[in-house]
Motif scaffolding. Structure first.
Motif, PDB file in Angstrom:
ATOM      1  N   GLU A  43       0.815  -1.221  -0.128  1.00  0.00           N
ATOM      2  CA  GLU A  43       0.137   0.042   0.091  1.00  0.00           C
ATOM      3  C   GLU A  43       0.852   1.330  -0.102  1.00  0.00           C
ATOM      4  OE1 GLU A  43      -3.833  -1.871   2.294  1.00  0.00           O
ATOM      5  OE2 GLU A  43      -2.571  -0.335   3.269  1.00  0.00           O
ATOM      6  N   ARG A  44       0.363   2.342  -0.361  1.00  0.00           N
ATOM      7  CA  ARG A  44       1.118   3.651  -0.322  1.00  0.00           C
ATOM      8  C   ARG A  44       1.485   4.165   1.116  1.00  0.00           C
ATOM      9  NH1 ARG A  44      -1.032   8.423  -4.330  1.00  0.00           N
ATOM     10  NH2 ARG A  44      -0.841   6.553  -5.744  1.00  0.00           N
ATOM     11  N   GLU A  45       2.600   4.643   1.272  1.00  0.00           N
ATOM     12  CA  GLU A  45       2.851   4.727   2.510  1.00  0.00           C
ATOM     13  C   GLU A  45       3.431   6.180   2.628  1.00  0.00           C
ATOM     14  OE1 GLU A  45       5.559   2.211   4.166  1.00  0.00           O
ATOM     15  OE2 GLU A  45       7.107   2.435   2.584  1.00  0.00           O
ATOM     16  N   PHE A  46       3.463   6.859   3.756  1.00  0.00           N
ATOM     17  CA  PHE A  46       4.002   8.136   4.063  1.00  0.00           C
ATOM     18  C   PHE A  46       5.569   8.093   4.190  1.00  0.00           C
ATOM     19  CE2 PHE A  46       4.649  12.419   5.580  1.00  0.00           C
ATOM     20  CZ  PHE A  46       5.474  12.136   6.627  1.00  0.00           C
ATOM     21  N   VAL A  47       6.416   8.947   3.447  1.00  0.00           N
ATOM     22  CA  VAL A  47       7.773   8.940   3.651  1.00  0.00           C
ATOM     23  C   VAL A  47       8.131  10.283   4.215  1.00  0.00           C
ATOM     24  CG1 VAL A  47       9.880   9.269   2.287  1.00  0.00           C
ATOM     25  CG2 VAL A  47       7.879   7.808   1.545  1.00  0.00           C
ATOM     26  N   ALA A  48       7.977  11.419   3.841  1.00  0.00           N
ATOM     27  CA  ALA A  48       8.230  12.745   4.675  1.00  0.00           C
ATOM     28  C   ALA A  48       7.554  13.883   4.093  1.00  0.00           C
ATOM     29  CB  ALA A  48       9.676  13.061   4.188  1.00  0.00           C
ATOM     30  N   ALA A  49       7.315  14.868   4.825  1.00  0.00           N
ATOM     31  CA  ALA A  49       6.558  15.737   4.611  1.00  0.00           C
ATOM     32  C   ALA A  49       7.235  17.507   5.073  1.00  0.00           C
ATOM     33  CB  ALA A  49       5.238  16.016   5.515  1.00  0.00           C
ATOM     34  N   ILE A  50       6.701  18.533   4.617  1.00  0.00           N
ATOM     35  CA  ILE A  50       7.442  19.724   5.009  1.00  0.00           C
ATOM     36  C   ILE A  50       6.480  20.943   5.110  1.00  0.00           C
ATOM     37  CG2 ILE A  50       8.369  20.273   2.790  1.00  0.00           C
ATOM     38  CD1 ILE A  50      10.489  21.755   4.052  1.00  0.00           C
ATOM     39  N   ILE A  51       6.391  21.343   6.378  1.00  0.00           N
ATOM     40  CA  ILE A  51       5.505  22.388   6.196  1.00  0.00           C
ATOM     41  C   ILE A  51       5.986  23.956   5.560  1.00  0.00           C
ATOM     42  CG2 ILE A  51       3.847  23.851   7.831  1.00  0.00           C
ATOM     43  CD1 ILE A  51       3.298  20.787   7.727  1.00  0.00           C
ATOM     44  N   THR A  68      16.153  13.173   3.480  1.00  0.00           N
ATOM     45  CA  THR A  68      15.917  14.909   3.933  1.00  0.00           C
ATOM     46  C   THR A  68      15.062  15.357   2.802  1.00  0.00           C
ATOM     47  OG1 THR A  68      18.205  14.935   4.895  1.00  0.00           O
ATOM     48  CG2 THR A  68      17.068  16.862   4.427  1.00  0.00           C
ATOM     49  N   ILE A  69      14.085  15.969   3.518  1.00  0.00           N
ATOM     50  CA  ILE A  69      12.882  16.651   2.695  1.00  0.00           C
ATOM     51  C   ILE A  69      13.385  18.151   2.986  1.00  0.00           C
ATOM     52  CG2 ILE A  69      11.324  16.805   4.545  1.00  0.00           C
ATOM     53  CD1 ILE A  69       9.274  16.694   2.145  1.00  0.00           C
ATOM     54  N   SER A  70      13.432  19.099   1.521  1.00  0.00           N
ATOM     55  CA  SER A  70      13.747  20.175   1.718  1.00  0.00           C
ATOM     56  C   SER A  70      12.883  21.011   0.617  1.00  0.00           C
ATOM     57  CB  SER A  70      15.117  20.648   1.528  1.00  0.00           C
ATOM     58  OG  SER A  70      15.587  20.312   0.307  1.00  0.00           O
ATOM     59  N   ARG A  71      13.016  22.505   0.638  1.00  0.00           N
ATOM     60  CA  ARG A  71      12.052  23.262  -0.334  1.00  0.00           C
ATOM     61  C   ARG A  71      12.913  24.601  -0.847  1.00  0.00           C
ATOM     62  NH1 ARG A  71      10.073  27.804   2.246  1.00  0.00           N
ATOM     63  NH2 ARG A  71      10.315  27.545   4.430  1.00  0.00           N
ATOM     64  N   ASP A  72      12.405  24.692  -2.011  1.00  0.00           N
ATOM     65  CA  ASP A  72      13.225  26.005  -2.565  1.00  0.00           C
ATOM     66  C   ASP A  72      11.911  27.038  -3.056  1.00  0.00           C
ATOM     67  OD1 ASP A  72      14.029  28.077  -4.301  1.00  0.00           O
ATOM     68  OD2 ASP A  72      15.776  26.846  -4.894  1.00  0.00           O
ATOM     69  N   ASN A  73      11.709  27.940  -2.166  1.00  0.00           N
ATOM     70  CA  ASN A  73      10.428  28.525  -2.597  1.00  0.00           C
ATOM     71  C   ASN A  73      10.410  29.353  -3.602  1.00  0.00           C
ATOM     72  OD1 ASN A  73       9.162  27.900  -0.157  1.00  0.00           O
ATOM     73  ND2 ASN A  73       9.799  29.813   0.926  1.00  0.00           N
ATOM     74  N   ALA A  74      11.575  29.917  -4.207  1.00  0.00           N
ATOM     75  CA  ALA A  74      11.961  30.682  -5.348  1.00  0.00           C
ATOM     76  C   ALA A  74      11.469  29.806  -6.575  1.00  0.00           C
ATOM     77  CB  ALA A  74      13.370  31.361  -5.554  1.00  0.00           C
ATOM     78  N   ASN A  76       9.375  27.259  -6.209  1.00  0.00           N
ATOM     79  CA  ASN A  76       8.336  26.092  -5.843  1.00  0.00           C
ATOM     80  C   ASN A  76       8.470  24.779  -6.023  1.00  0.00           C
ATOM     81  OD1 ASN A  76       6.586  28.723  -5.494  1.00  0.00           O
ATOM     82  ND2 ASN A  76       6.309  28.793  -7.812  1.00  0.00           N
ATOM     83  N   THR A  77       9.526  24.441  -5.445  1.00  0.00           N
ATOM     84  CA  THR A  77      10.138  23.092  -5.645  1.00  0.00           C
ATOM     85  C   THR A  77      10.391  22.475  -4.146  1.00  0.00           C
ATOM     86  OG1 THR A  77      10.750  23.418  -7.820  1.00  0.00           O
ATOM     87  CG2 THR A  77      11.660  21.323  -6.669  1.00  0.00           C
ATOM     88  N   VAL A  78      10.137  21.162  -4.065  1.00  0.00           N
ATOM     89  CA  VAL A  78      10.212  20.507  -2.773  1.00  0.00           C
ATOM     90  C   VAL A  78      10.968  19.288  -3.320  1.00  0.00           C
ATOM     91  CG1 VAL A  78       9.468  19.009  -0.996  1.00  0.00           C
ATOM     92  CG2 VAL A  78       8.273  20.920  -1.534  1.00  0.00           C
ATOM     93  N   TYR A  79      12.117  18.936  -2.278  1.00  0.00           N
ATOM     94  CA  TYR A  79      13.184  18.056  -2.840  1.00  0.00           C
ATOM     95  C   TYR A  79      13.318  16.936  -1.877  1.00  0.00           C
ATOM     96  CZ  TYR A  79      15.086  21.892  -5.576  1.00  0.00           C
ATOM     97  OH  TYR A  79      15.270  22.869  -6.459  1.00  0.00           O
ATOM     98  N   LEU A  80      13.544  15.742  -2.256  1.00  0.00           N
ATOM     99  CA  LEU A  80      13.602  14.655  -1.342  1.00  0.00           C
ATOM    100  C   LEU A  80      14.984  13.938  -1.595  1.00  0.00           C
ATOM    101  CD1 LEU A  80      12.364  12.750   1.103  1.00  0.00           C
ATOM    102  CD2 LEU A  80      11.668  11.059  -0.849  1.00  0.00           C
TER     103      LEU A  80
END
Length: 123
Positions: A43-51, A68-74, A76-80
């Motif tokens: 089944e589909r399972e949770f890996v990571a999330a970022i607020i 590691t989950i991270s984001r680049d607001n400029a 509009n991208t989230v990385y894993l």
């Protein structure tokens, strides 16, 4: 909201990969972006999330210390960033987004989904 996931591929045990999830559309209301995965016969399972407002991060126990989950607001991208990959990490990885920040890790609470990207870890 449209999500475009990329970065999957074939990697050997112990290797690394970085997944990207680019968001477009009405993204101003998005507060939480996450990654989920679905392995063969699982089944589909949770890996990571970022607020997005505050940078709080959450991880499944199976990936803590390796992903590691991270984001680049400029952009509009989230990385894993995935390191020390194991065969059990083999799955299709999906990015997801939502307005709410409750019930972290619950896939049913994410209305927006990307198309998935395959990660295969070979031994």
């Amino acid at each position: 909201v449209q999500l475009q996931a990329s970065g999957g591929g074939l990697v050997q045990v112990g290797g690394s990969l970085r997944l990207s999830c680019a968001a477009s559309g009405s993204i101003f209301s998005i507060n939480d972006m996450g990654w989920f995965r679905q392995g063969p016969g699982k089944e589909r399972e949770f890996v990571a999330a970022i607020i997005l407002n505050g940078d709080s991060t959450y991880y499944a126990d199976a990936v803590k210390g390796r992903f590691t989950i991270s984001r680049d607001n400029a952009k509009n991208t989230v990385y894993l960033q995935m390191s020390n990959l194991k065969p059990e990490d083999t799955a299709v990885y999906y990015c997801a987004a939502r307005n709410s920040i409750v019930f972290i890790g619950s896939s049913t609470h994410y209305p927006y989904w990307g198309q998935g990207t395959q990660v295969t870890v070979s031994s």
